[in-house]
Design an enzyme around this catalytic site. Structure first.
Site, PDB file in Angstrom:
ATOM      1  N   ASN A 119       0.799  -1.236   0.000  1.00 15.58           N
ATOM      2  CA  ASN A 119       0.000   0.000   0.000  1.00 15.58           C
ATOM      3  C   ASN A 119       0.833   1.288   0.000  1.00 15.58           C
ATOM      4  O   ASN A 119       0.371   2.309  -0.487  1.00 15.58           O
ATOM      5  CB  ASN A 119      -1.020  -0.008   1.143  1.00 15.58           C
ATOM      6  CG  ASN A 119      -0.372  -0.184   2.495  1.00 15.58           C
ATOM      7  OD1 ASN A 119       0.777  -0.587   2.598  1.00 15.58           O
ATOM      8  ND2 ASN A 119      -1.114   0.128   3.537  1.00 15.58           N
TER       9      ASN A 119
ATOM     10  N   GLU B 213       4.679  -4.247  12.126  1.00 15.49           N
ATOM     11  CA  GLU B 213       3.682  -3.207  11.832  1.00 15.49           C
ATOM     12  C   GLU B 213       2.539  -3.904  11.116  1.00 15.49           C
ATOM     13  O   GLU B 213       2.623  -4.177   9.921  1.00 15.49           O
ATOM     14  CB  GLU B 213       4.299  -2.121  10.920  1.00 15.49           C
ATOM     15  CG  GLU B 213       5.409  -1.322  11.568  1.00 15.49           C
ATOM     16  CD  GLU B 213       4.920  -0.351  12.633  1.00 15.49           C
ATOM     17  OE1 GLU B 213       3.699  -0.199  12.802  1.00 15.49           O
ATOM     18  OE2 GLU B 213       5.771   0.247  13.304  1.00 15.49           O
TER      19      GLU B 213
HETATM   20  N1  LIG Z   1       0.989  -1.220  10.620  1.00 10.42           N
HETATM   21  C1  LIG Z   1       1.493  -0.768   9.486  1.00 10.42           C
HETATM   22  O1  LIG Z   1       2.369   0.092   9.483  1.00 10.42           O
HETATM   23  C2  LIG Z   1       0.989  -1.292   8.171  1.00 10.42           C
HETATM   24  C3  LIG Z   1       1.256  -0.565   7.008  1.00 10.42           C
HETATM   25  C4  LIG Z   1       0.797  -1.061   5.796  1.00 10.42           C
HETATM   26  C5  LIG Z   1       0.068  -2.245   5.741  1.00 10.42           C
HETATM   27  N2  LIG Z   1      -0.195  -2.926   6.872  1.00 10.42           N
HETATM   28  C6  LIG Z   1      -1.004  -4.159   6.820  1.00 10.42           C
HETATM   29  O2  LIG Z   1      -0.600  -4.951   5.717  1.00 10.42           O
HETATM   30  C7  LIG Z   1      -1.693  -5.729   5.229  1.00 10.42           C
HETATM   31  C8  LIG Z   1      -1.804  -5.590   3.727  1.00 10.42           C
HETATM   32  O3  LIG Z   1      -0.584  -5.882   3.133  1.00 10.42           O
HETATM   33  P1  LIG Z   1      -0.266  -7.269   2.412  1.00 10.42           P
HETATM   34  O4  LIG Z   1      -1.508  -7.841   1.842  1.00 10.42           O
HETATM   35  O5  LIG Z   1       0.903  -7.048   1.523  1.00 10.42           O
HETATM   36  O6  LIG Z   1       0.181  -8.171   3.679  1.00 10.42           O
HETATM   37  P2  LIG Z   1       0.800  -9.622   3.678  1.00 10.42           P
HETATM   38  O7  LIG Z   1       0.959 -10.002   5.101  1.00 10.42           O
HETATM   39  O8  LIG Z   1       0.074 -10.520   2.777  1.00 10.42           O
HETATM   40  O9  LIG Z   1       2.261  -9.438   3.014  1.00 10.42           O
HETATM   41  C9  LIG Z   1       3.201  -8.520   3.503  1.00 10.42           C
HETATM   42  C10 LIG Z   1       4.576  -8.934   3.034  1.00 10.42           C
HETATM   43  O10 LIG Z   1       4.938 -10.168   3.623  1.00 10.42           O
HETATM   44  C11 LIG Z   1       5.409 -11.062   2.635  1.00 10.42           C
HETATM   45  N3  LIG Z   1       5.123 -12.419   3.098  1.00 10.42           N
HETATM   46  C12 LIG Z   1       3.961 -13.118   2.973  1.00 10.42           C
HETATM   47  N4  LIG Z   1       4.087 -14.332   3.569  1.00 10.42           N
HETATM   48  C13 LIG Z   1       5.347 -14.384   4.086  1.00 10.42           C
HETATM   49  C14 LIG Z   1       6.060 -15.381   4.811  1.00 10.42           C
HETATM   50  N5  LIG Z   1       5.506 -16.556   5.138  1.00 10.42           N
HETATM   51  N6  LIG Z   1       7.327 -15.109   5.170  1.00 10.42           N
HETATM   52  C15 LIG Z   1       7.896 -13.934   4.884  1.00 10.42           C
HETATM   53  N7  LIG Z   1       7.270 -12.944   4.183  1.00 10.42           N
HETATM   54  C16 LIG Z   1       6.006 -13.174   3.794  1.00 10.42           C
HETATM   55  C17 LIG Z   1       4.670 -10.633   1.390  1.00 10.42           C
HETATM   56  O11 LIG Z   1       5.318 -11.099   0.234  1.00 10.42           O
HETATM   57  C18 LIG Z   1       4.712  -9.123   1.533  1.00 10.42           C
HETATM   58  O12 LIG Z   1       5.953  -8.598   1.114  1.00 10.42           O
HETATM   59  C19 LIG Z   1      -2.911  -5.190   5.941  1.00 10.42           C
HETATM   60  O13 LIG Z   1      -3.277  -6.055   6.986  1.00 10.42           O
HETATM   61  C20 LIG Z   1      -2.425  -3.862   6.515  1.00 10.42           C
HETATM   62  O14 LIG Z   1      -3.132  -3.427   7.615  1.00 10.42           O
HETATM   63  C21 LIG Z   1       0.261  -2.474   8.088  1.00 10.42           C
END
Ligand SMILES: NC(=O)c1ccc[n+]([C@@H]2O[C@H](COP(=O)([O-])OP(=O)(O)OC[C@H]3O[C@@H](n4cnc5c(N)ncnc54)[C@H](O)[C@@H]3O)[C@@H](O)[C@H]2O)c1
Length: 511
Positions: free
Chosen positions: A174, A271
């Site tokens: 995002n 996060e």
């Molecule tokens: N708190 C914050 O600062 C913040 C900021 C932005 C987004 N978010 C959260 O992120 C989510 C949306 O993002 P998303 O769909 O990309 O999240 P996601 O958890 O699907 O993926 C995030 C990242 O993790 C990687 N990933 C996935 N599985 C993994 C594993 N088993 N091991 C290591 N890496 C892995 C993905 O490739 C990606 O780069 C929402 O829940 C949102 O609230 C939080």
């Protein structure tokens, strides 16, 4: 060793002449040893789409074990040089990186829009926040210091604030460029190196950040980018040379990251997601409260972790609030994200759009009333007809047990809930496993502070929402994670203290 390429990922002239639906990125998206690196195994390539058109933007080829190791080794050799430099020397290079980002702000923002789908107006702010963050931590690099402690007999001890080593950053889709900056800036200021893995859906702009650090003069390999999804991410987390993991993403993935980190006893920053409350009392300035509710829900098509998607409104002002919020929501211009007048672009992907629309259908089934939006939207411009657009949605007649009120939707869907008393709304606002952010609108100063004191959330806003200056810490309570980004405190998450005890007399031995 893989082939290294030193030409720019996308030449500036090509970015400037691009419009929505025209750009293709053909260059490799991996970056280590100070250059782009061709992927090893193109047969695993995944297609990356431009959200506004549904057209192919590039191919993302996940890195395997050998490539991940190369990137980490590259980071490690850069770390050995960078960590020996004085804070002021590191600061100078970081300030140069911030300057280059500022100079190329419009180009980076444009690529961010093409890859992510958000409006250009928002993307420019994201890029500004990125260079501000690098500038802020450059300013802190020269201030890192330990303590001197006087001990009996003239002996003394001192502490040294030292870097951790090679840090891993894993990002969500995002805020692709901004997340890479928020993680790399404090890491680098403290003398660490980083390997960053962007989301497989937004692989492009992190590479531009790596190019900029290299151009600014960091040692080759200080910020590296590896592409891939869960498998590549887990290779990074398990690598023995990795000292710390900073993760931004969903709660389920965050838990997996923590498990992997636990195996190597590595510190983590998490996060994660949220379902944050925004509480509007009846003494609020109505216009500001309505504007705040829109800022809390519709930035980046609602794809913001700290969004205040549970909007609690005191019952006697509910009709007026709904009338105004719906009027403003209907006026949001959804369309070509590269146009200055557009206020909402496209969601990240077709499956994500379907998921968000599914939440709206489910809300209707559970008894919520759609006051506006919540429909797929096909803009008139023919080139946008394959894009992932929807109309921003306001839901009324909600209650705390509905799926739309309990789960993170991550799309432009606001749920409005009436409340009667402060005590009641606090209990309901805190009745969630998340704790990322919360907001309160009221003209009563004492009530505002009493309410935030009792809200279980890492970031609270009074009479505004979604304001994140780089000088203040950002992070969650409860399942929204731990550790912080931004602010002075983040230095502690990217460094460790060494205590040195110095004897000035003879050893007083018991043996
Ligand atoms: N708190 C914050 O600062 C913040 C900021 C932005 C987004 N978010 C959260 O992120 C989510 C949306 O993002 P998303 O769909 O990309 O999240 P996601 O958890 O699907 O993926 C995030 C990242 O993790 C990687 N990933 C996935 N599985 C993994 C594993 N088993 N091991 C290591 N890496 C892995 C993905 O490739 C990606 O780069 C929402 O829940 C949102 O609230 C939080």
């Amino acid at each position: 060793m893989a082939e290294l390429l030193r030409t720019p990922l996308v030449p500036a002239a090509m970015i400037r002449s691009a419009s929505t639906g025209t750009l293709e990125v053909k260059e490799p998206l991996n970056f280590w040893c100070g250059a782009k690196v061709k992927p090893k195994d193109v047969k695993n390539a995944e297609t990356v789409y431009e959200p506004a058109t549904g057209r192919v933007l590039c191919q993302m080829v996940p890195c395997g074990a050998e490539e991940v190791d190369q990137a980490i080794q590259s980071a490690h050799s850069a770390f050995l040089k960078w960590s020996k430099m004085a804070g002021m020397e590191r600061a100078r290079v970081m300030l140069e990186a911030a300057r280059i980002i500022r100079e190329r702000r419009d180009d980076i923002a444009k690529l961010e829009v093409i890859n992510n789908g958000k409006s250009i107006t928002e993307a420019r702010v994201d890029i500004d926040v990125a260079w501000l963050c690098i500038e802020y931590y450059a300013g802190m690099a020269g201030t890192l210091a330990g303590q001197h402690v006087q001990l009996p007999g003239g002996s003394f001890a001192y502490t040294r604030r030292e870097p951790l080593g090679v840090c891993v950053g894993i990002g969500a889709w995002n805020y692709p460029f901004q997340i890479a900056a928020w993680k790399s800036a404090p890491a680098l200021a403290c003398g660490n190196a980083m390997v960053f893995k962007p989301s497989p859906m937004t692989p492009v702009t992190a590479v531009m950040l790596a190019e900029i650090y290299a151009e600014a003069g960091v040692p080759e390999g200080l910020l590296n980018v590896v592409q891939g999804g869960a498998e590549t991410g887990s290779l990074l987390c398990h690598h023995p040379l990795v000292a710390k993991i900073s993760f931004t993403g969903s709660v389920p993935t965050g838990k997996k990251i923590m498990e992997m980190a636990a195996k190597g006893a590595k510190p983590v920053t998490l996060e994660l997601g949220g379902k944050s409350p925004l509480i509007i009392f009846n003494d609020s300035d109505m216009e500001n409260a309505v504007k705040g509710a829109l800022m809390a829900n519709f930035l980046s098509q609602g794809e913001v972790c700290c969004n205040g998607t549970r909007v609690f409104v005191q019952r006697d002002i509910l009709p007026k609030f709904l009338e105004d919020v719906v009027k403003r929501t209907k006026a949001i211009t959804v369309g070509d994200p590269l146009l200055d007048e557009t206020r909402m672009g496209a969601l990240i992907s077709r499956p994500h759009l379907d998921r968000v629309l599914g939440f709206v259908s489910q809300a209707k089934k559970e008894g919520a009333r759609v006051l506006c939006g919540g429909e797929p939207l096909v803009p008139a411009d023919p080139k946008l007809q394959g894009g992932y657009f929807m109309s921003p949605c306001v839901l009324d007649n909600c209650n705390d047990d509905m799926t739309c009120v309990k789960e993170e939707i991550f799309g432009p869907v606001m749920s409005v809930l009436p409340f009667d008393t402060e005590e009641e709304v606090l209990q309901r606002a805190n009745n969630t496993t998340f704790g990322l952010a919360a907001g309160v609108f009221t003209r009563d100063v004492t009530r505002a502070h009493r309410v935030v004191e009792n809200l279980q959330a890492g970031t609270c806003f009074i009479n505004n929402y979604n304001v994140s200056p780089v000088e203040v810490p950002f992070g969650g309570y409860k399942m929204s994670g731990f550790g912080r980004e931004n602010g002075q405190v983040t230095i502690e998450y990217y460094s460790q203290l060494k205590t040195v005890v110095v004897e000035m007399g003879d050893v007083d031995s018991l043996f």
